[in-house]
Design an enzyme around this catalytic site. Structure first.
Site, short mmCIF file in Angstrom:
data_model
loop_
_atom_site.label_atom_id
_atom_site.label_comp_id
_atom_site.label_asym_id
_atom_site.label_seq_id
_atom_site.Cartn_x
_atom_site.Cartn_y
_atom_site.Cartn_z
N GLY A 11 0.83 -1.19 0.00
CA GLY A 11 0.00 0.00 0.00
C GLY A 11 0.87 1.25 0.00
CB CYS A 12 0.20 4.64 1.28
SG CYS A 12 1.04 6.23 1.50
#
Length: 172
Positions: A11-12
């Site tokens: 993810g981020c």
């Protein structure tokens, strides 16, 4: 013993970097881009879904303090590896889950770890496991983002229980 490196995408990259910097034995974590085709991509290009890159973190660690297998356990615990091309509210191929290995030993360990981790999830794990390709550090404003802004990760958790179970932090 020399330091080792591996690359994780979950993810981020802000949250991934934040979590791995909390792991004893991790000496550096750099946010960046990997597993795509565009050389020296910018954040804007990666977000355009035209580069093939994942937001990832290059993790440097001391294997005498934390093993690659222990880092894998932190990786599985910090995000939902069953989500395809997303983590929480962040959607797009750049947010995919991936382990980009830096040796044949890491590749074998990651594949075995994914098989063991699958028992913890009701849905299939979507994490790709590939040999590492060129890693491009992200722009400076992405490095140590939460440290700079004082915010907390919104998609990732520091798996304190896992760190304790692995013997990396003391039990209270």
């Amino acid at each position: 013993m020399a330091l080792e490196q591996t690359t994780f995408a979950a993810g981020c990259f802000w949250g991934v970097e934040y979590v791995f910097l909390k792991v004893p034995g991790v000496t550096e974590a750099v946010s960046g881009y990997t597993a795509g085709t565009t050389e020296h991509p910018t954040y804007r290009e990666v977000c355009s879904h035209t580069t093939g890159h994942a937001e990832a973190v290059l993790v440097t660690f001391d294997p005498e303090v934390v093993t690659f297998d222990q880092l894998l356990e932190v990786f599985w615990a910090m995000h939902d590896p069953t989500q395809v091309n997303r983590q929480g509210p962040d959607v797009g191929d750049q947010y995919r889950s991936g382990i980009y290995t830096h040796s044949e030993e890491q590749q074998a360990a990651a594949l075995a770890s994914r098989e063991r981790a699958q028992a913890r999830f009701d849905r299939p794990i979507a994490t790709e496991i590939l040999p590492a390709t060129t890693f491009y550090p992200a722009e400076d404003y992405h490095q140590r983002y939460y440290e700079k802004t004082g915010h907390e990760p919104y998609c990732h958790v520091v798996p304190v229980g896992v760190l304790r179970d692995l013997g990396l932090v003391p039990t209270p």
